[in-house]
Scaffold this motif. Structure first.
Motif, PDB file in Angstrom:
ATOM      1  N   THR A   1      18.262 -18.172   5.328  1.00 29.78           N
ATOM      2  CA  THR A   1      17.012 -17.479   5.637  1.00 29.78           C
ATOM      3  C   THR A   1      17.270 -15.987   5.560  1.00 29.78           C
ATOM      4  O   THR A   1      18.211 -15.474   6.178  1.00 29.78           O
ATOM      5  CB  THR A   1      16.514 -17.855   7.045  1.00 29.78           C
ATOM      6  N   VAL A   2      16.445 -15.303   4.777  1.00 30.34           N
ATOM      7  CA  VAL A   2      16.548 -13.855   4.655  1.00 30.34           C
ATOM      8  C   VAL A   2      15.273 -13.241   5.230  1.00 30.34           C
ATOM      9  O   VAL A   2      14.162 -13.589   4.822  1.00 30.34           O
ATOM     10  CB  VAL A   2      16.730 -13.424   3.183  1.00 30.34           C
ATOM     11  N   LEU A   3      15.449 -12.348   6.193  1.00 39.94           N
ATOM     12  CA  LEU A   3      14.323 -11.619   6.763  1.00 39.94           C
ATOM     13  C   LEU A   3      14.137 -10.329   5.969  1.00 39.94           C
ATOM     14  O   LEU A   3      15.070  -9.522   5.855  1.00 39.94           O
ATOM     15  CB  LEU A   3      14.580 -11.300   8.233  1.00 39.94           C
ATOM     16  N   TYR A   4      12.945 -10.161   5.414  1.00 37.42           N
ATOM     17  CA  TYR A   4      12.631  -9.004   4.585  1.00 37.42           C
ATOM     18  C   TYR A   4      11.759  -8.054   5.409  1.00 37.42           C
ATOM     19  O   TYR A   4      10.705  -8.442   5.911  1.00 37.42           O
ATOM     20  CB  TYR A   4      11.906  -9.478   3.324  1.00 37.42           C
ATOM     21  N   PHE A   5      12.221  -6.816   5.558  1.00 26.67           N
ATOM     22  CA  PHE A   5      11.534  -5.838   6.401  1.00 26.67           C
ATOM     23  C   PHE A   5      11.416  -4.533   5.615  1.00 26.67           C
ATOM     24  O   PHE A   5      12.148  -3.581   5.848  1.00 26.67           O
ATOM     25  CB  PHE A   5      12.350  -5.648   7.684  1.00 26.67           C
ATOM     26  N   PRO A   6      10.480  -4.473   4.662  1.00 32.84           N
ATOM     27  CA  PRO A   6      10.377  -3.309   3.784  1.00 32.84           C
ATOM     28  C   PRO A   6       9.608  -2.163   4.436  1.00 32.84           C
ATOM     29  O   PRO A   6       9.166  -2.247   5.581  1.00 32.84           O
ATOM     30  CB  PRO A   6       9.619  -3.866   2.584  1.00 32.84           C
ATOM     31  N   GLY A   7       9.460  -1.069   3.681  1.00 29.47           N
ATOM     32  CA  GLY A   7       8.554  -0.007   4.084  1.00 29.47           C
ATOM     33  C   GLY A   7       9.071   0.949   5.133  1.00 29.47           C
ATOM     34  O   GLY A   7       8.329   1.778   5.640  1.00 29.47           O
ATOM     35  N   SER A   8      10.318   0.860   5.524  1.00 33.42           N
ATOM     36  CA  SER A   8      10.901   1.740   6.536  1.00 33.42           C
ATOM     37  C   SER A   8      10.240   1.606   7.905  1.00 33.42           C
ATOM     38  O   SER A   8      10.277   2.530   8.716  1.00 33.42           O
ATOM     39  CB  SER A   8      10.832   3.211   6.082  1.00 33.42           C
TER      40      SER A   8
ATOM     41  N   ILE B   1      -3.246   5.231   2.375  1.00 28.84           N
ATOM     42  CA  ILE B   1      -2.156   6.192   2.606  1.00 28.84           C
ATOM     43  C   ILE B   1      -1.053   5.998   1.569  1.00 28.84           C
ATOM     44  O   ILE B   1      -0.522   6.965   1.003  1.00 28.84           O
ATOM     45  CB  ILE B   1      -1.577   6.023   4.029  1.00 28.84           C
ATOM     46  N   CYS B   2      -0.728   4.746   1.302  1.00 27.36           N
ATOM     47  CA  CYS B   2       0.352   4.436   0.359  1.00 27.36           C
ATOM     48  C   CYS B   2       0.045   4.913  -1.054  1.00 27.36           C
ATOM     49  O   CYS B   2       0.962   5.049  -1.876  1.00 27.36           O
ATOM     50  CB  CYS B   2       0.630   2.932   0.356  1.00 27.36           C
ATOM     51  N   GLU B   3      -1.222   5.193  -1.344  1.00 28.38           N
ATOM     52  CA  GLU B   3      -1.633   5.665  -2.667  1.00 28.38           C
ATOM     53  C   GLU B   3      -1.670   7.185  -2.770  1.00 28.38           C
ATOM     54  O   GLU B   3      -1.879   7.729  -3.860  1.00 28.38           O
ATOM     55  CB  GLU B   3      -3.023   5.104  -2.999  1.00 28.38           C
ATOM     56  N   GLN B   4      -1.480   7.884  -1.657  1.00 25.70           N
ATOM     57  CA  GLN B   4      -1.564   9.348  -1.680  1.00 25.70           C
ATOM     58  C   GLN B   4      -0.329   9.950  -2.349  1.00 25.70           C
ATOM     59  O   GLN B   4       0.782   9.460  -2.168  1.00 25.70           O
ATOM     60  CB  GLN B   4      -1.722   9.895  -0.261  1.00 25.70           C
ATOM     61  N   PRO B   5      -0.522  11.031  -3.113  1.00 25.35           N
ATOM     62  CA  PRO B   5       0.619  11.594  -3.855  1.00 25.35           C
ATOM     63  C   PRO B   5       1.734  12.106  -2.951  1.00 25.35           C
ATOM     64  O   PRO B   5       2.905  12.102  -3.351  1.00 25.35           O
ATOM     65  CB  PRO B   5      -0.012  12.738  -4.658  1.00 25.35           C
ATOM     66  N   GLU B   6       1.390  12.540  -1.729  1.00 25.22           N
ATOM     67  CA  GLU B   6       2.424  13.058  -0.832  1.00 25.22           C
ATOM     68  C   GLU B   6       3.264  11.946  -0.205  1.00 25.22           C
ATOM     69  O   GLU B   6       4.375  12.215   0.269  1.00 25.22           O
ATOM     70  CB  GLU B   6       1.783  13.866   0.317  1.00 25.22           C
ATOM     71  N   TYR B   7       2.745  10.722  -0.201  1.00 26.42           N
ATOM     72  CA  TYR B   7       3.430   9.636   0.503  1.00 26.42           C
ATOM     73  C   TYR B   7       4.506   9.055  -0.408  1.00 26.42           C
ATOM     74  O   TYR B   7       4.328   8.038  -1.074  1.00 26.42           O
ATOM     75  CB  TYR B   7       2.431   8.567   0.938  1.00 26.42           C
ATOM     76  N   TYR B   8       5.661   9.708  -0.408  1.00 31.30           N
ATOM     77  CA  TYR B   8       6.754   9.348  -1.311  1.00 31.30           C
ATOM     78  C   TYR B   8       7.332   7.974  -1.006  1.00 31.30           C
ATOM     79  O   TYR B   8       7.947   7.345  -1.867  1.00 31.30           O
ATOM     80  CB  TYR B   8       7.874  10.398  -1.228  1.00 31.30           C
ATOM     81  N   LEU B   9       7.179   7.483   0.234  1.00 31.82           N
ATOM     82  CA  LEU B   9       7.881   6.270   0.643  1.00 31.82           C
ATOM     83  C   LEU B   9       7.537   5.081  -0.244  1.00 31.82           C
ATOM     84  O   LEU B   9       8.420   4.380  -0.743  1.00 31.82           O
ATOM     85  CB  LEU B   9       7.583   5.933   2.112  1.00 31.82           C
ATOM     86  N   THR B  10       6.240   4.835  -0.450  1.00 37.26           N
ATOM     87  CA  THR B  10       5.837   3.694  -1.272  1.00 37.26           C
ATOM     88  C   THR B  10       6.257   3.892  -2.719  1.00 37.26           C
ATOM     89  O   THR B  10       6.754   2.961  -3.364  1.00 37.26           O
ATOM     90  CB  THR B  10       4.314   3.487  -1.180  1.00 37.26           C
ATOM     91  N   ARG B  11       6.079   5.114  -3.237  1.00 36.26           N
ATOM     92  CA  ARG B  11       6.450   5.388  -4.636  1.00 36.26           C
ATOM     93  C   ARG B  11       7.935   5.152  -4.854  1.00 36.26           C
ATOM     94  O   ARG B  11       8.347   4.493  -5.819  1.00 36.26           O
ATOM     95  CB  ARG B  11       6.078   6.836  -4.975  1.00 36.26           C
ATOM     96  N   CYS B  12       8.743   5.666  -3.931  1.00 36.50           N
ATOM     97  CA  CYS B  12      10.199   5.545  -4.087  1.00 36.50           C
ATOM     98  C   CYS B  12      10.667   4.108  -3.893  1.00 36.50           C
ATOM     99  O   CYS B  12      11.540   3.625  -4.629  1.00 36.50           O
ATOM    100  CB  CYS B  12      10.912   6.475  -3.117  1.00 36.50           C
TER     101      CYS B  12
END
Length: 327
Positions: A157-164, A51-62
């Protein structure tokens, strides 16, 4: 690192009896619903990567473009001697951009519910960062975590929560999760979090209805999993994927919709579906910067820094305890 040494948390996936009860309770509810973590068996995790590779899925690209542009500045904000704990680490592609810029990190703790992606990610990270202590934890990050003891005392300690992913929780759940994170990060810690921003409806809906049908396959895989693990008899052809943007709630709502009146075996009982009846399987909330700051405030946090991608469609935000920043 020998991947056999992974710290496997007790129960990222409930036993069959627990899963059956979750499925029964959700499918008896009005309206019907199933938890989105059911997506992430091995096949579901692989489909999400597609899904993250699909052209419509702007979230990962951005978000990737944002990290490429701002990783050095983000790392500078986090400071030296950080223990980085990532919720829902997956393949950790964006994390590598951050780790490359961090100064003397104490350790990296990827927290992932699915063991296969976690093992693969650890192998790749060990090759790329041979001197970085990686302490994987196979667990459900929504539950209280027993973090591994770091090899040396971190400055924070930093909690990293990417990807929305925070958008997959309703306001009450998101506030509770942020409060839990506030506790786990400690007094001097922080939260680095990806937040998808409000934008044109057509762009949002296209991201969850890609032309290749990968998101639909990902959603239907939840039924494949229930058939396999519980002996259910969902007919995949009798359900369809639906994702639409609810402008009033500010979120994508994803459902599996019954194409006909039917009954499905769940354990020893049957669940009836009307034609057109939906199972809610996921929400994905979009925020304005002001709305997310207000949500963070409810959890006792404040926004210290915000970074935006070049298209200004996505944000990464750094949260600290409210009142901890000198004015």
């Amino acid at each position: 690192m020998d991947i056999r040494a992974l710290d496997i948390h007790d129960g990222p996936t409930p036993p069959a009896s627990g899963l059956l009860e979750i499925a029964r309770r959700g499918l008896r509810a009005k309206p019907k619903r199933l938890p989105s973590w059911l997506f992430y068996d091995a096949q579901g995790s692989a489909l999400f990567e597609r899904i993250c590779e699909q052209p419509e899925y702007y979230l990962t690209r951005c978000e990737t473009a944002l990290m490429q542009a701002h990783a050095a500045g983000i790392a500078d904000t986090l400071g030296v001697g950080v223990r980085l704990v990532e919720y829902g680490s997956g393949s950790a592609v964006k994390t590598r951009l951050l780790l490359e810029n961090m100064a003397a990190p104490v350790s990296y703790v990827p927290v992932e519910i699915s063991p296969e992606p976690l093992q693969q990610s650890v192998q790749r990270l060990n090759g790329q960062f041979p001197h970085l202590p990686v302490q994987p934890l196979c667990a459900d990050f929504t539950r209280s975590l027993r973090l591994p003891i770091p090899p040396r005392a971190p400055r924070r300690t930093v909690l990293y929560f990417p990807g929305s992913t925070i958008g997959n929780f309703d306001a009450r759940e998101a506030t509770a999760l942020l409060r839990k994170m506030r506790t786990e990060m400690g007094d001097n810690g922080g939260i680095l979090i990806g937040v998808d921003l409000k934008k044109e409806t057509s762009l949002i809906e296209a991201a969850y209805n890609d032309a290749a049908g990968v998101t639909a396959e990902f959603t239907l895989n939840m039924l494949v999993r229930l058939n396999r693990e519980l002996g259910c008899d969902f007919d995949l052809a009798a359900f369809r994927h639906r994702a639409h943007y609810n402008a009033l709630a500010g979120r994508i709502e994803t459902s599996l919709v019954s194409q006909c009146a039917q009954k499905v075996r769940v354990g020893r009982s049957q669940v009836a579906f009307d034609e057109g009846e939906a199972i809610r399987v996921e929400i994905s909330t979009k925020y304005s910067l002001e709305e997310f700051a207000a949500l963070a405030a409810k959890a006792g946090l404040e926004v210290l820094r915000v970074w935006l991608d070049p298209e200004r469609m996505f944000s990464v935000q750094y949260l600290v305890r409210a009142g901890s920043v000198a004015r």
